[in-house]
Design a protein around this motif. Structure first.
Motif, PDB file in Angstrom:
ATOM      1  N   LEU A  33      34.266  20.408  -8.976  1.00 29.53           N
ATOM      2  CA  LEU A  33      34.282  18.948  -8.941  1.00 29.53           C
ATOM      3  C   LEU A  33      33.976  18.433  -7.533  1.00 29.53           C
ATOM      4  O   LEU A  33      33.186  17.512  -7.340  1.00 29.53           O
ATOM      5  CB  LEU A  33      35.653  18.451  -9.405  1.00 29.53           C
ATOM      6  CG  LEU A  33      35.974  16.970  -9.196  1.00 29.53           C
ATOM      7  CD1 LEU A  33      34.988  16.099  -9.947  1.00 29.53           C
ATOM      8  CD2 LEU A  33      37.393  16.663  -9.684  1.00 29.53           C
ATOM      9  N   TYR A  90      30.352  19.000  -6.588  1.00 35.47           N
ATOM     10  CA  TYR A  90      29.497  18.059  -7.322  1.00 35.47           C
ATOM     11  C   TYR A  90      29.604  16.652  -6.749  1.00 35.47           C
ATOM     12  O   TYR A  90      28.634  15.896  -6.734  1.00 35.47           O
ATOM     13  CB  TYR A  90      29.886  18.046  -8.801  1.00 35.47           C
ATOM     14  CG  TYR A  90      29.412  19.268  -9.565  1.00 35.47           C
ATOM     15  CD1 TYR A  90      28.713  20.278  -8.932  1.00 35.47           C
ATOM     16  CD2 TYR A  90      29.650  19.390 -10.926  1.00 35.47           C
ATOM     17  CE1 TYR A  90      28.272  21.401  -9.628  1.00 35.47           C
ATOM     18  CE2 TYR A  90      29.213  20.505 -11.635  1.00 35.47           C
ATOM     19  CZ  TYR A  90      28.532  21.502 -10.982  1.00 35.47           C
ATOM     20  OH  TYR A  90      28.100  22.594 -11.681  1.00 35.47           O
ATOM     21  N   ALA A 148      27.401  16.508  -3.860  1.00 34.97           N
ATOM     22  CA  ALA A 148      26.000  16.615  -4.275  1.00 34.97           C
ATOM     23  C   ALA A 148      25.503  15.312  -4.878  1.00 34.97           C
ATOM     24  O   ALA A 148      24.415  14.843  -4.559  1.00 34.97           O
ATOM     25  CB  ALA A 148      25.835  17.764  -5.265  1.00 34.97           C
ATOM     26  N   THR A 180      19.427  12.761  -7.723  1.00 32.87           N
ATOM     27  CA  THR A 180      18.342  13.397  -8.478  1.00 32.87           C
ATOM     28  C   THR A 180      18.432  14.917  -8.373  1.00 32.87           C
ATOM     29  O   THR A 180      18.342  15.631  -9.382  1.00 32.87           O
ATOM     30  CB  THR A 180      16.979  12.961  -7.926  1.00 32.87           C
ATOM     31  OG1 THR A 180      16.978  11.545  -7.792  1.00 32.87           O
ATOM     32  CG2 THR A 180      15.857  13.391  -8.830  1.00 32.87           C
ATOM     33  N   ALA A 181      18.602  15.388  -7.146  1.00 32.38           N
ATOM     34  CA  ALA A 181      18.680  16.834  -6.958  1.00 32.38           C
ATOM     35  C   ALA A 181      19.887  17.401  -7.701  1.00 32.38           C
ATOM     36  O   ALA A 181      19.815  18.477  -8.307  1.00 32.38           O
ATOM     37  CB  ALA A 181      18.768  17.166  -5.476  1.00 32.38           C
ATOM     38  N   ALA A 182      20.994  16.676  -7.678  1.00 32.31           N
ATOM     39  CA  ALA A 182      22.188  17.141  -8.385  1.00 32.31           C
ATOM     40  C   ALA A 182      21.885  17.267  -9.870  1.00 32.31           C
ATOM     41  O   ALA A 182      22.215  18.261 -10.523  1.00 32.31           O
ATOM     42  CB  ALA A 182      23.344  16.177  -8.158  1.00 32.31           C
ATOM     43  N   LYS A 183      21.232  16.240 -10.404  1.00 31.25           N
ATOM     44  CA  LYS A 183      20.915  16.239 -11.822  1.00 31.25           C
ATOM     45  C   LYS A 183      19.999  17.416 -12.172  1.00 31.25           C
ATOM     46  O   LYS A 183      20.235  18.125 -13.147  1.00 31.25           O
ATOM     47  CB  LYS A 183      20.221  14.927 -12.155  1.00 31.25           C
ATOM     48  CG  LYS A 183      20.274  14.607 -13.585  1.00 31.25           C
ATOM     49  CD  LYS A 183      20.046  13.140 -13.814  1.00 31.25           C
ATOM     50  CE  LYS A 183      20.298  12.885 -15.266  1.00 31.25           C
ATOM     51  NZ  LYS A 183      19.609  11.703 -15.738  1.00 31.25           N
ATOM     52  N   LEU A 184      18.970  17.607 -11.367  1.00 30.80           N
ATOM     53  CA  LEU A 184      18.035  18.690 -11.642  1.00 30.80           C
ATOM     54  C   LEU A 184      18.688  20.053 -11.452  1.00 30.80           C
ATOM     55  O   LEU A 184      18.210  21.055 -11.989  1.00 30.80           O
ATOM     56  CB  LEU A 184      16.810  18.577 -10.723  1.00 30.80           C
ATOM     57  CG  LEU A 184      15.849  17.438 -11.062  1.00 30.80           C
ATOM     58  CD1 LEU A 184      14.744  17.338 -10.031  1.00 30.80           C
ATOM     59  CD2 LEU A 184      15.244  17.639 -12.447  1.00 30.80           C
ATOM     60  N   SER A 185      19.784  20.091 -10.684  1.00 28.42           N
ATOM     61  CA  SER A 185      20.485  21.366 -10.531  1.00 28.42           C
ATOM     62  C   SER A 185      21.444  21.610 -11.679  1.00 28.42           C
ATOM     63  O   SER A 185      22.169  22.606 -11.681  1.00 28.42           O
ATOM     64  CB  SER A 185      21.279  21.377  -9.219  1.00 28.42           C
ATOM     65  OG  SER A 185      20.422  21.168  -8.141  1.00 28.42           O
ATOM     66  N   GLY A 186      21.490  20.672 -12.612  1.00 30.40           N
ATOM     67  CA  GLY A 186      22.315  20.884 -13.789  1.00 30.40           C
ATOM     68  C   GLY A 186      23.677  20.215 -13.747  1.00 30.40           C
ATOM     69  O   GLY A 186      24.527  20.494 -14.587  1.00 30.40           O
ATOM     70  N   VAL A 187      23.896  19.340 -12.799  1.00 31.40           N
ATOM     71  CA  VAL A 187      25.184  18.641 -12.732  1.00 31.40           C
ATOM     72  C   VAL A 187      25.196  17.527 -13.776  1.00 31.40           C
ATOM     73  O   VAL A 187      24.247  16.756 -13.876  1.00 31.40           O
ATOM     74  CB  VAL A 187      25.400  18.034 -11.322  1.00 31.40           C
ATOM     75  CG1 VAL A 187      26.681  17.228 -11.283  1.00 31.40           C
ATOM     76  CG2 VAL A 187      25.399  19.130 -10.273  1.00 31.40           C
ATOM     77  N   LYS A 188      26.289  17.473 -14.551  1.00 29.37           N
ATOM     78  CA  LYS A 188      26.425  16.378 -15.523  1.00 29.37           C
ATOM     79  C   LYS A 188      26.933  15.156 -14.774  1.00 29.37           C
ATOM     80  O   LYS A 188      28.139  14.914 -14.674  1.00 29.37           O
ATOM     81  CB  LYS A 188      27.402  16.763 -16.616  1.00 29.37           C
ATOM     82  CG  LYS A 188      26.853  17.815 -17.549  1.00 29.37           C
ATOM     83  CD  LYS A 188      27.866  18.134 -18.620  1.00 29.37           C
ATOM     84  CE  LYS A 188      27.436  19.352 -19.411  1.00 29.37           C
ATOM     85  NZ  LYS A 188      28.572  20.093 -19.945  1.00 29.37           N
TER      86      LYS A 188
END
Ligand SMILES: Nc1ncnc2c1ncn2[C@@H]1O[C@H](COP(=O)(O)OP(=O)(O)OP(=O)(O)O)[C@@H](O)[C@H]1O
Ligand SMILES: Nc1ncnc2c1ncn2[C@@H]1O[C@H](COP(=O)(O)OP(=O)(O)OP(=O)(O)O)[C@@H](O)[C@H]1O
Ligand SMILES: [Mg+2]
Ligand SMILES: [Mg+2]
Lengths: 308, 289, 492, 308
Positions: free
Chosen positions: D183, D186, D189, D195-203
């Motif tokens: 947590l 994230y 991040a 955007t980078a967080a999202k593309l790394s798979g973070v919900k």
């Protein structure tokens, strides 16, 4: 054809959508809402916050924030008031503007030269400005000004109250600055990407100082309007105005991370806040419920804005 | 010879610093001329009595007031005069002072607990009722009334509103047609009143829970050209309001004589630190022309 | 002599970025600056451009010693820089971007501004509208705007830090034509690139740096490609495009009728086990939207998507895509790949959280070990795994992105422009990884604008034109000419 | 060796420098300042703001802002108070936390799902929360709780007041979360590059909701401390707290643009604000001047922080 332009503007400035939506709501709920006299009334009330919010718009576009606007408002009001008591209206107004510009300069200088976050700098100058106001007035209001000054608050020109005219004048000015001058372009550039602005050769320090000075001066103009309307300057003037001003700017579509926004949005943002207050009074919503209704209406406004 | 003089001077200075009385004054706020007046009265009296006074301002926040009083306790003041932000929330602070053996006097608002040696009161409920009665008299018991409310949830707003509305109910001809918040603030008094004038063309009287809002309302009434047609009653009797009453713009303001309260508090505090004192309330009065 | 650098030294906390570097630039000369990722090239040119101050050393410009304290000073004195990291304003128009920092009068005539900007763009054959917003442009168009901006300044020296990394071959040729014109006007140009063939094509002189140290310089024609690589890397590289993967018959990935808004229309393809599948196309062809759509970042629709014999109806979120075993090396490391404020280890574990976490709690020992391994594996030049990725050189940032994406052992991996901005040694390493991935049975989809690497590396190549699949080339058909023909809409 | 570590920490958390600088200043000016009883006094005073500021730290690191903390504070206080009146201390506390979590959920949900700026969403829920509080209490304070509850406010454990212990406990918890959990990673991040967080798979949606819920819950904990200390819950509780909390976080070195910050910084930021208030009272600075001095001291603090 015309319709298309309107639709385009609506997309560009979604606050217009929120404004129209809420106006329709209140027109249905109260038959007093959509009368000429009430509309003029709302615009006159909004003028004070709007003028301050125009300056805040520049600051927010540049990626900053100015929490000290309320204190600048108070300090310039009371200093102006004490000069007005001597009878010199012109001098009073000039001094108010100078106080605003000076406070803005201090903000901009510390922020840009010291490279300190605007939030914390203007939080400090907010406290300092409030203190100076209290010390200057010893906590007492200053009341009773020459009638030539009071005209600013209650006079009319061609059937339009002066505050509205002054608001429209500053609106036009800031709109022109932000869309047709180097200063305006650099404001967007600094807010959009400060590193890039610096690497492009923009004198970031200089322009930041100018931007905070504009905010300071417009807070003083706003203070002049309220002082003239109330025929009194209070040491408590402007408390909490910073949140209202920021809210108007953000409702107007600007982003607190900078680089985006416009005074066109801001004027509608301020109007949204103004008609909510007006509508709640007209509908005599119970004081305990008012804030809830206000909050819900704001949420509706931003959701409406998003839709498009 | 010279030495003896110096010795006397030295002892005098010493006695001054050791034995001089130090009083703490904790105010609910200074963002309101009413409390500024109260403070001024207290400061003046302290000068007269030759005692030290430490003033702290809670900025209307109960927790800040508690902190302020703790800080006063840390400084070992001889007595604390408290103008509570809230009668209930202040109890903890009073008890802390009690525990440290420091006597407490309350001013304006009472404390609903703890040991308080003296309360210098102003009765907000009675003041509200007084305003209602006066409006009823002026309007001959008939007409439309609006009320401008202070910050919702504060004790002043509560008590003044309660007194006013309870008394108003005794006059069936008086109708409370609107009740709106202007947060004890003059600028808001102006805009809220403007809005109310848009909504209700027939307003006969306005009761504002403080003078600031009343003075704002008067400006709104003026620009509608209805000055003299609407009765405005305020509360607190701050100088601006007293002037407005004198020149006929305002019908009345409920006076609490804040300066006198501050003065009395310090006087009684000094008295107490030598003997004991009795409860002397400051009467309310209505300032009319 | 136009510009002369003497013994320039620059330290960052924990790094000696430049160690007594010399460089001389003459009027009308194109001087290539070479070195591995992190060698100190960008740092050196930032010192010339007034962004950083040198700790030691002297700079002579037109014979006079100078010491710029801000970029605006350098620009006003006729030194313009195209920085490696694009410094553009996304919410402003192209015209405004070109002129920010270079406006003389206080009032702006917007129409005039757009007209002037358009003139510059057209004069240089840049096919971009001056009134469009920069955020609407793709990476290569943005690069062209940055180039146009520097050309608008009328400078005596133009410094170009990897201007060709993200533009097409055609655009590169166009740029070189411009460079030659500038040269004829007596303007000095410092040119940085990781593509040695470009250096031989355009540069007169070359200076090589390694680990912040000055290795040598001389006339380009006196060096061979091997010489330069040797000077940069300190060893020989035998094979530029290693290829040893083996395609099997089994299909690991297949998609039918992929549609992404108006950008991608009815594209279908399949990827076999062990195969390296290429996607090529010109600017605006939609080739980089394909991965983003499948990855769940852009709204996309398809008739059928099968990964390892499992049908997938919909992917709403990148998180889901990762769960299905799809991974993506995104096109733009700065805006999509990294959290620049965070250090290397955090960026790596961000996408590989399952390797180091239990009940939501992180095990830093494992994480640090993984990061150290990755740094070694990709020879990332960093002070430690705790270095902020924002402080890494551009190429090393790219390596971190590749490392964090591939660490998770994806079933299907899209690599979009993965070699953008990385040095020759690292490129070979990436190609090796791609080969290994394929041989391990993963589906590898290689999206690139760099035709040489597509041609040498891929077993089959899908060519896009205006959102449509123009055909899939195979075996001997894969040539630069064929790809270009399809990419411009010509059937073969 | 130890000295080096301290120096390193100071560099990492510059707020420590500001804190030490101001402490030295006040120790010289007032001999009352550096006494054990006053230090405990200051820490106890700071505990309430600090707990709230810890939650705000998470929100600000994630790139957001939470203006509704003061209203959540008030609402959970009065609802808890009314349950306490029935005698169930445990239930009262649980319900307060639930109220905080719920309000936080609403904030996070609208912000993350609706993709609306946190400033405007929490401005609206701030108003709504205040209204709910007023309606629930009808504007009246709720007073007089079981003595077991009041111990939280005034009791001691091993010579330490409970509020300080609770503050240290939440500090440790949030510190652990932000530096040693998924947590926490994230949160940084998302704030650093969504955007980078999202593309790394973070919900992103899920974690934003959790972050705002933490802020809500900690506002409720903070409300519990004050309610226990004052033995009373006021409908006006928490007004203006949002600025104090944000100020502590920003003084602590976080950036309002997200991705940076730490609770270690925040606790010192809150302490700086606390000792300034305490010191000004000890020095008997006149109330009119206090704000000015406070502003100046804040500026000194941030300048000291910058030096290093
Ligand atoms: N702001 C900074 N803080 C700390 N270290 C830095 C900073 N900027 C650069 N460095 C370090 O300095 C060294 C040189 O970096 P530089 O960006 O000049 O490399 P480069 O030659 O341009 O590499 P590339 O080909 O990858 O762009 C690298 O080790 C890098 O990590
Ligand atoms: N947000 C946007 N708004 C408007 N237009 C956009 C936006 N993003 C991209 N475009 C346009 O869509 C077209 C497709 O761009 P895209 O990034 O797919 O190119 P590409 O095929 O990936 O080429 P390359 O990556 O090689 O430059 C471009 O012409 C670009 O200008
Ligand atoms: Mg570089
Ligand atoms: Mg692309």
């Amino acid at each position: 054809m015309d319709k298309k332009i309107i639709l385009k503007k609506m997309k560009e400035y979604p606050a217009i959508v929120g404004f129209i939506g809420i106006s329709i709501l209140f027109s249905i709920l109260s038959d007093r809402f959509l009368t000429v006299s009430n509309i003029i009334n709302v615009f006159r009330q909004v003028s004070i916050q709007a003028v301050m919010a125009f300056g805040m718009t520049m600051v927010i576009i540049s990626g900053g924030i100015d929490l000290s606007v309320g204190s600048i408002f108070a300090l310039s009001a009371v200093i102006m008031a004490s000069v007005l008591k001597t009878g010199s209206v012109f001098l009073g107004i000039v001094i108010a503007l100078v106080v605003g510009a000076l406070m803005g300069f201090v903000n901009g200088f510390i922020i840009a030269k010291g490279r300190i976050q605007p939030f914390i700098v203007t939080l400090a100058t907010m406290a300092i400005g409030r203190s100076l106001t209290l010390v200057y007035t010893q906590g007492m209001p200053i009341t009773g000004f020459p009638s030539t000054f009071r005209i600013i608050g209650r006079g009319y020109l061609f059937g339009m109250p002066y505050p509205i005219l002054i608001m429209l004048g500053t609106f036009a000015l800031i709109w022109f600055i932000s869309s047709n001058t180097k200063l305006g372009l650099y404001t967007y550039a600094i807010g959009g990407n400060e590193t890039a602005a610096k690497l492009s050769g923009v004198k970031v320090v200089k322009y930041k100082i100018i931007i905070y000075m504009i905010s300071g001066v417009l807070s003083a103009v706003s203070a002049m309007l309220l002082t003239a309307r109330l025929n009194s300057a209070q040491p408590t003037f402007g408390t909490g105005y910073e949140l209202d001003a920021i809210a108007a700017v953000v409702l107007g579509g600007a982003s607190l991370s900078g680089g985006k926004g416009s005074v066109v949005g801001t004027i509608f943002g301020a109007l949204i806040m103004g008609i909510i207050n007006n509508g709640l009074n007209l509908l005599n919503v119970s004081p305990f419920y008012q804030q809830a209704v206000k909050g819900i209406v704001i949420l509706i406004a931003v959701l409406l804005e998003r839709e498009d | 010879m010279k030495r003896a003089v110096w010795l006397v001077v030295f002892i005098m200075i010493l006695s001054l610093s050791v034995f001089s009385i130090k009083i703490g004054l904790s105010l609910s706020t200074l963002n309101n001329p009413f409390f500024v007046e109260l403070r001024n009265g207290a400061l003046q009296e302290a000068v007269n009595q030759g005692v030290d006074i430490v003033v702290v301002d809670a900025q209307d926040k109960p927790y800040k007031q508690l902190n302020d009083i703790e800080d006063l306790v840390q400084q070992r003041v001889d007595l604390i005069i408290i103008n509570p932000t809230d009668s209930d929330a202040i109890v903890a602070a009073v008890e802390e002072a009690n525990n440290a053996g420091i006597p407490v006097i309350t001013v304006d608002r009472a404390a609903n607990g703890g040991k308080v040696i003296l309360h210098i009161a102003s009765d907000n409920v009675a003041g509200g009722a007084m305003a209602a009665k006066y409006i009823a008299d002026l309007l001959n018991g008939k007409g439309n009334v609006v009320e401008l409310v202070g910050i919702p949830g504060t004790s002043a707003a509560r008590d003044r509103g309660l007194g006013f509305e309870t008394e108003l109910k005794k006059y069936p001809g008086l109708k409370l047609i609107a009740k709106q918040t202007a947060n004890f603030n003059r600028a808001e008094g102006l805009s809220v009143m403007e809005n109310l004038l848009q909504a209700y063309p027939e307003i006969d009287a306005v009761f504002a829970q403080n003078d600031e809002m009343a003075l704002g309302a008067i400006e709104a009434i003026k620009s509608e050209g209805k000055l003299g047609k609407i009765v405005v009653v305020g509360f607190d009797a701050i100088p601006d309001a007293v002037n407005a009453v004198k020149n006929g713009e305002m019908a009345a303001t409920v006076a609490q004589q804040p300066s006198l309260m501050g003065e009395l508090a310090v006087k009684k505090a000094v008295e107490y630190l030598e003997t004991q004192t009795i409860y002397i309330p400051v009467n309310l009065k209505l300032v009319v022309k | 002599m136009l510009l002369k650098l003497q013994n320039i030294t620059k330290r960052f906390p924990g790094v000696l970025a430049l160690d007594k570097v010399n460089l001389e630039l003459d009027f009308g000369e194109v001087h290539a600056l070479l070195g591995e990722n992190g060698a100190g090239k960008s740092t050196l040119i930032k010192i010339i451009g007034g962004v950083y101050k040198a700790d030691e050393g002297k700079i002579y410009y037109n014979g006079k010693e100078i010491n710029f304290s801000s970029p605006s000073e350098a620009i006003n004195n006729g030194i313009a820089t195209i920085h490696q990291e694009l410094n553009l304003f996304e919410d402003l128009t192209v015209a405004e971007n070109i002129y920010v920092g270079n406006i003389q009068k206080s009032l702006i005539n917007k129409k005039q501004l757009i007209k002037k900007a358009q003139e510059i763009l057209s004069k240089n054959n840049f096919n971009i509208k001056a009134e469009s917003l920069v955020k609407e442009l793709n990476t290569s168009e943005k690069q062209l705007v940055a180039i146009a901006k520097s050309l608008s300044l009328k400078s005596k020296i133009i410094i170009m830090d990897e201007p060709t990394a993200s533009i097409t071959e055609h655009e590169t040729h166009n740029l070189f034509r411009i460079v030659k014109e500038l040269k004829n006007q007596g303007i000095g140009i410092i040119f940085i690139s990781h593509r040695l063939e470009e250096v031989f094509e355009i540069a007169d002189k070359v200076t090589v740096l390694r680990d912040g140290k000055y290795i040598g310089s001389g006339l380009v024609k006196d060096f061979s490609q091997e010489d330069l690589i040797n000077m940069m890397v300190g060893r020989n590289i035998k094979e530029m495009f290693p290829k040893y993967n083996e395609t099997k018959d089994e299909v690991v990935f297949s998609i039918k009728n992929l549609n992404i808004g108006k950008l991608v229309k009815n594209v279908s393809f399949e990827v076999k086990k062990g195969e390296i599948f290429g996607i090529a196309g010109l600017v605006g062809s939609g080739k980089s939207e394909i991965p983003l759509g499948i990855y769940g970042y852009m709204p996309a629709k398809w008739d059928e998507l099968i990964i390892n014999n499992r049908e997938i109806k919909k992917i709403k979120d990148p998180n889901k895509a990762l769960d299905y075993g799809i991974a993506l090396v995104p096109e733009d490391r700065k805006s999509m790949g990294l959290v620049l404020d965070l250090d290397i280890v955090r960026n790596i574990i961000l996408q590989n959280i399952k390797l180091v976490e239990k009940y939501g709690i992180l095990f830093w020992k494992n994480a640090n070990k993984i990061a150290e391994e990755e740094i070694k594996k990709y020879s990332i030049k960093a002070t430690s795994y705790k270095q902020k990725t924002g402080n890494l050189s551009g190429g090393n940032q790219q390596k971190v992105v590749i490392s964090k994406v591939l660490k998770r052992d994806p079933k299907v991996v899209f690599l979009v422009e993965p070699t953008r901005g990385i040095d020759v040694g690292a490129k070979v390493e990436v190609y090796n990884i791609v080969n290994r991935l394929a041989n391990n049975g993963n589906g590898v989809i290689f999206v690139s604008s760099e035709l040489p690497e597509i041609v040498s590396l891929c077993d089959r190549v899908l060519v896009m034109h205006r959102g449509k699949n123009m055909g899939i080339l195979e075996g001997d058909e894969i040539t630069q000419e064929n790809i270009l023909k399809l990419a411009t809409g010509v059937d073969i």
